[in-house]
Structure formats: C-alpha cells, structure tokens
Design a protein around this motif. Structure first.
Motif, mmCIF file in Angstrom:
data_model
loop_
_atom_site.group_PDB
_atom_site.id
_atom_site.type_symbol
_atom_site.label_atom_id
_atom_site.label_comp_id
_atom_site.label_asym_id
_atom_site.label_seq_id
_atom_site.Cartn_x
_atom_site.Cartn_y
_atom_site.Cartn_z
ATOM 1 N N VAL A 70 56.825 53.320 41.100
ATOM 2 C CA VAL A 70 56.288 52.311 42.010
ATOM 3 C C VAL A 70 57.231 52.007 43.041
ATOM 4 O O VAL A 70 58.334 51.954 42.917
ATOM 5 C CB VAL A 70 55.440 51.109 41.477
ATOM 6 C CG1 VAL A 70 54.405 51.755 40.445
ATOM 7 C CG2 VAL A 70 56.442 50.296 40.768
ATOM 8 N N SER A 111 45.784 52.037 40.754
ATOM 9 C CA SER A 111 46.412 50.921 41.890
ATOM 10 C C SER A 111 45.101 50.857 43.120
ATOM 11 O O SER A 111 44.538 51.736 43.259
ATOM 12 C CB SER A 111 47.552 51.382 42.660
ATOM 13 O OG SER A 111 47.973 50.756 43.728
ATOM 14 N N SER A 112 45.304 49.643 43.491
ATOM 15 C CA SER A 112 43.998 49.524 45.003
ATOM 16 C C SER A 112 44.288 50.327 45.863
ATOM 17 O O SER A 112 43.429 50.634 46.795
ATOM 18 C CB SER A 112 44.002 48.027 45.083
ATOM 19 O OG SER A 112 45.218 47.409 45.663
ATOM 20 N N CYS A 113 45.575 50.978 46.109
ATOM 21 C CA CYS A 113 45.896 51.841 47.208
ATOM 22 C C CYS A 113 45.069 53.158 47.113
ATOM 23 O O CYS A 113 44.950 54.112 48.143
ATOM 24 C CB CYS A 113 47.462 52.000 47.037
ATOM 25 S SG CYS A 113 47.963 53.317 45.878
ATOM 26 N N LYS A 144 47.483 58.693 41.701
ATOM 27 C CA LYS A 144 46.679 57.825 40.785
ATOM 28 C C LYS A 144 45.177 58.258 40.820
ATOM 29 O O LYS A 144 44.674 58.067 39.915
ATOM 30 C CB LYS A 144 46.785 56.272 41.480
ATOM 31 C CG LYS A 144 47.994 55.652 41.189
ATOM 32 C CD LYS A 144 48.042 55.679 39.602
ATOM 33 C CE LYS A 144 49.587 54.757 39.323
ATOM 34 N NZ LYS A 144 49.724 54.689 37.837
ATOM 35 N N MET A 166 41.743 49.472 37.912
ATOM 36 C CA MET A 166 42.506 49.531 39.436
ATOM 37 C C MET A 166 43.031 48.159 39.684
ATOM 38 O O MET A 166 42.185 47.298 40.415
ATOM 39 C CB MET A 166 41.644 50.093 40.506
ATOM 40 C CG MET A 166 41.122 51.432 40.323
ATOM 41 S SD MET A 166 42.723 52.759 40.273
ATOM 42 C CE MET A 166 42.374 53.513 38.589
ATOM 43 N N THR A 168 44.887 45.044 41.819
ATOM 44 C CA THR A 168 45.491 44.580 43.254
ATOM 45 C C THR A 168 46.876 44.452 43.248
ATOM 46 O O THR A 168 47.438 44.970 42.152
ATOM 47 C CB THR A 168 44.681 43.414 43.538
ATOM 48 O OG1 THR A 168 44.927 43.164 44.990
ATOM 49 C CG2 THR A 168 45.200 42.060 42.887
ATOM 50 N N ASN A 169 47.302 44.039 44.171
ATOM 51 C CA ASN A 169 48.872 43.780 44.496
ATOM 52 C C ASN A 169 49.210 42.605 43.198
ATOM 53 O O ASN A 169 48.726 41.572 43.272
ATOM 54 C CB ASN A 169 49.153 43.053 45.680
ATOM 55 C CG ASN A 169 48.772 43.840 46.836
ATOM 56 O OD1 ASN A 169 49.566 45.037 47.041
ATOM 57 N ND2 ASN A 169 47.751 43.717 47.550
ATOM 58 N N HIS A 183 57.971 45.547 46.216
ATOM 59 C CA HIS A 183 56.697 45.150 47.232
ATOM 60 C C HIS A 183 57.208 44.123 47.920
ATOM 61 O O HIS A 183 58.021 43.355 47.783
ATOM 62 C CB HIS A 183 55.490 45.047 46.179
ATOM 63 C CG HIS A 183 55.130 46.664 45.556
ATOM 64 N ND1 HIS A 183 55.275 46.860 44.285
ATOM 65 C CD2 HIS A 183 54.353 47.401 46.022
ATOM 66 C CE1 HIS A 183 54.763 48.044 44.043
ATOM 67 N NE2 HIS A 183 54.290 48.618 45.029
#
Length: 314
Positions: A70, A111-113, A144, A166, A168-169, A183
């Motif tokens: 990550v 991941s939300s991405c 992902k 999933m 979020t940040n 991040h």
C-alpha cells in the motif's frame, strides 16, 4: 442469526504487522480468538506454494487477508508494477491456498479506490466497474478488484464461505509515516510535526486542498471485521466507512491543531489532487448493527501520540 465464527476459533491474520492487520489481530485476540501470524521472513505471501503449505499445516478456521502493498499517490504513481504484481500474487496465494486447505471462512480486505473516479456520492457497492478509475492508483485498484472477483468466484464455483469488505481511508496506531510512501493523514501528521519542531512559519501541501475524503480509525475497522466474520455471508462486498467526509484543507487544520502547529498552511495546485470525492455508502454494514465509535479529532490526537511514543529508528 447463528454465529458463523464462534470462539475459540483459530484465525490466520495475513499482514499482522501492518496498520490494518495489527488492529484486526488485537481485536480478535481480545475477543477470545486464537490468532495465528507469520512474519514476512517466515512466510512470503507472494509465494503460492509456500503459502499453501503453511495453510495446509496450520489449518486455521478462518483467514483475514489484510496483507497488501500500500501507499499514497506518490508511491502508487512511481511503482505501479509492484502495486499490481505484489498484490495480485498475495491475493492469489492466500485465497487459493485457503481453499485448498479447507479453510471455512475468509475475509478479503480491499480498498475504496476500486470505485470509479467520478462515482455518484456516497458510493454504493454496486458502483464497481461502472466508470474509469483514478489514474494515479489504477494498478493498485485493479489488483484489489481482481481479489474481489476471486472471492466471488470461489463462492459461486465452490460454495466457499469467503467474503470481502472495502474500507475507506484508514489511520491509527502503526500507520506508515514515511513521507515517500505514506497516505495523506500520516503524511500530514509528520509534515506538521517537523514544521513545528523546526519552527517553520508556513507549510505548503500538495494539490488544491479541495478534494473530500472520509477517514476511519483502524480500531473501528477491526470491530467491523469481527462483526462480518461472525454475521455476514454473501457474495456482495461491504463498504466500511464512517459516513462523513471533509476537505483535505479541513483535514490539514485538524492535524495542525492536534500537533500544535500554528503556522500558515497553503496548497500547491501543480501537484495532483487524486479523486475529487470519495465517500462510501455504509448502509449495508449499518444494517448489521455496526457504527463507528472514534471521532476524527480524537483519533488524530491518539494517532499522533502513538507515533511520538514509538522508539526512534536505529
């Protein structure tokens, strides 16, 4: 509903030294589960044969796949090959190895991405693959997405009780504060701390400060993971967030306040912003009875104090 993973079950937490894995391991151990771990030196999760052999020997009741490569915008933009290939290798090894070993439950953390750059807000789980991804983290996002499809495929083809979530940040104790790979939130904490130490009168941050982001303390995520392992068994992925977002500019003000930096904050729009907004719809998870418990300002302060208490690198 019956408990799908009653204690004392044995759970292998892949990636237990990372931000997410360490929080999940702490939570599960506190709840009475037997947590199994392996360091990277003991087991390279990119090695499919070695991973399958370990899982066959250990025979855990469940696996939490929190291991991943990550990083922030800079790291994703600089090393897309590694973000794609390392994550694909880890996911293929752990998920396939768990199935071969007869593991009953597996939770894959994405991941939300994975969602389109311009998805309608708040983002529901069915927004997946409905539009182009954010280019700066495309390689990581595609890896992902592949993991999510792998989970769904094992359920459909073999009836496996594998699920995905999933987040979020995330932020919290054990985060990565290396400015080259971190991040946004831990990077801000370090930048403001160093600016305070050097008594700098101003600090310039990347981008415009206008993108909106959602942040969840990793201990809240760990609580959600336990709930999903116990109560959720469907192929649809589950968003994990707090349901609120704020601008990067407002986030910077929160961090500056927690650190005690009182200088001027400005932004450099020549650097990329990334996705303009990324807020998750968490109604599916909320329906299971989950809600976050750690307010952002409190969580940032706790994270800063935890980082300051860490031993200095040798």
């Amino acid at each position: 509903m019956d408990d799908l993973l009653p204690t004392p079950a044995r759970i292998f937490v892949a990636g237990h030294r990372g931000l997410v894995g360490s929080a999940v391991a702490r939570r599960l151990a506190a709840s009475g589960y037997e947590v199994l771990t392996r360091t990277r030196a003991e087991l390279d999760l990119r090695d499919g044969d070695a991973t399958a052999a370990y899982l066959a020997a250990a025979r855990p009741d469940a696996v939490v796949l929190a291991a991943a490569k990550v990083g922030g915008i800079m790291a994703n933009s600089t090393y897309p090959v590694q973000f794609l290939e390392d994550n694909l290798s880890i996911q293929l090894s752990v998920i396939a190895g768990a199935h071969r070993a007869g593991v009953r439950r597996l939770l894959f953390l994405g991941s939300s991405c994975i969602y389109p750059k311009l998805a309608a807000q708040p983002i529901t789980e069915d927004a997946l693959l409905t539009g182009p991804l954010e280019p700066t983290n495309e390689a990581y996002a595609i890896a992902k997405i592949a993991g999510l499809v792998q989970i769904r495929s094992y359920r459909r083809q073999y009836g496996a009780s594998f699920i995905s979530a999933m987040p979020t940040n995330l932020y919290g104790p054990g985060d990565n504060f290396d400015l080259a790979t971190s991040h946004v939130l831990p990077a801000l904490i370090r930048r403001f701390h160093e600016a305070k130490e050097k008594e700098l009168p101003d600090i310039t941050l990347w981008g415009t400060g206008t993108p909106r982001r959602e942040f969840l303390h990793v201990d809240d995520l760990a609580a959600a993971c336990e709930l999903l392992l116990r109560r959720y068994d469907a192929e649809e992925t589950v968003n994990v967030g707090c349901g609120e977002d704020l601008t990067i500019s407002d986030l910077a003000s929160h961090v500056a306040s927690a650190v005690g930096y009182e200088g001027r904050i400005s932004f450099d729009p020549s650097h990329p912003d990334g996705t303009p907004r990324k807020l998750l719809d968490i109604s599916r998870l909320s329906a299971l009875g989950w809600a976050p418990t750690i307010p952002l300002a409190e969580g940032i302060g706790r994270t800063y104090r935890a980082w300051r208490s860490e031993p200095a690198p040798v």
